[in-house]
Write a protein that holds these residues in place. Structure first.
Motif, PDB file in Angstrom:
ATOM      1  N   THR A  41       0.967  -1.230   0.185  1.00 47.85           N
ATOM      2  CA  THR A  41       0.692  -0.180   0.306  1.00 47.85           C
ATOM      3  C   THR A  41       1.333   1.427   0.160  1.00 47.85           C
ATOM      4  O   THR A  41       2.036   1.365   0.379  1.00 47.85           O
ATOM      5  CB  THR A  41      -1.344  -0.055   0.918  1.00 47.85           C
ATOM      6  N   THR A  43       0.356   5.073   0.206  1.00 47.89           N
ATOM      7  CA  THR A  43       0.164   6.288   0.837  1.00 47.89           C
ATOM      8  C   THR A  43       1.510   7.775   0.506  1.00 47.89           C
ATOM      9  O   THR A  43       2.220   7.650   0.580  1.00 47.89           O
ATOM     10  CB  THR A  43      -0.218   6.913   2.125  1.00 47.89           C
ATOM     11  N   GLY A  57      -2.380  -2.496   3.445  1.00 49.85           N
ATOM     12  CA  GLY A  57      -2.816  -2.245   4.545  1.00 49.85           C
ATOM     13  C   GLY A  57      -4.210  -3.037   5.230  1.00 49.85           C
ATOM     14  O   GLY A  57      -4.229  -4.146   4.096  1.00 49.85           O
ATOM     15  N   THR A  59      -6.940  -2.314   5.467  1.00 48.33           N
ATOM     16  CA  THR A  59      -8.487  -2.351   4.701  1.00 48.33           C
ATOM     17  C   THR A  59      -8.135  -1.013   3.401  1.00 48.33           C
ATOM     18  O   THR A  59      -7.438  -0.629   3.262  1.00 48.33           O
ATOM     19  CB  THR A  59      -9.724  -1.444   5.621  1.00 48.33           C
ATOM     20  N   ASN A  60      -9.393  -0.995   2.653  1.00 50.60           N
ATOM     21  CA  ASN A  60      -8.796  -0.492   1.145  1.00 50.60           C
ATOM     22  C   ASN A  60      -9.696   0.801   1.572  1.00 50.60           C
ATOM     23  O   ASN A  60     -10.884   1.125   1.499  1.00 50.60           O
ATOM     24  CB  ASN A  60      -9.430  -1.575   0.313  1.00 50.60           C
ATOM     25  N   HIS A  61      -8.700   1.463   1.700  1.00 51.43           N
ATOM     26  CA  HIS A  61      -8.505   3.212   2.676  1.00 51.43           C
ATOM     27  C   HIS A  61      -8.476   4.238   0.484  1.00 51.43           C
ATOM     28  O   HIS A  61      -7.548   3.371  -0.060  1.00 51.43           O
ATOM     29  CB  HIS A  61      -7.997   3.794   2.909  1.00 51.43           C
ATOM     30  N   ASN A  63      -7.912   7.050   0.676  1.00 52.13           N
ATOM     31  CA  ASN A  63      -6.060   7.893   0.068  1.00 52.13           C
ATOM     32  C   ASN A  63      -5.274   7.321   0.167  1.00 52.13           C
ATOM     33  O   ASN A  63      -4.324   7.113   0.000  1.00 52.13           O
ATOM     34  CB  ASN A  63      -6.651   8.914   1.082  1.00 52.13           C
ATOM     35  N   ALA A  64      -5.244   5.737   0.016  1.00 55.78           N
ATOM     36  CA  ALA A  64      -4.448   4.682   0.118  1.00 55.78           C
ATOM     37  C   ALA A  64      -4.171   4.039  -1.880  1.00 55.78           C
ATOM     38  O   ALA A  64      -5.027   4.100  -1.902  1.00 55.78           O
ATOM     39  CB  ALA A  64      -4.560   3.612   0.721  1.00 55.78           C
TER      40      ALA A  64
END
Length: 91
Positions: A41, A43, A57, A59-61, A63-64
């Protein structure tokens, strides 16, 4: 006519196909033409002009950016930025 993800059968969009693959095999690389499974991931911290690349990461964010191994290895950032690579601890 049977619909899959709101798209008539036989007229499946690339987005619907990527969604199906992601549900079956985990998250996919964020690069548009890549269909490989994500392993890292990425960022960004715009204020510090820094990009952080680490293990996938939890979770699937939004902003990532999830990347496959090939794209994670070839990450590039704007001139003057730094890349911090976090590696998983090995036992």
């Amino acid at each position: 006519m049977t619909k899959v993800y709101g798209v008539p059968r036989g007229i499946r969009s690339e987005t619907a196909e990527r969604s199906t693959l992601a549900q079956m095999d985990g998250r996919l690389c964020s690069k548009v033409t890549c269909a490989r499974e994500a392993v890292a991931t990425l960022t960004y911290d715009y204020g510090d002009q820094m990009a952080a690349l680490g293990p996938l990461g939890g979770t699937n964010h939004p902003n990532a950016h999830d990347l496959c191994a090939q794209h994670a290895e070839r990450v590039s950032v704007p001139t003057g930025w730094i890349v911090v690579r976090h590696e998983a601890m090995r036992a």
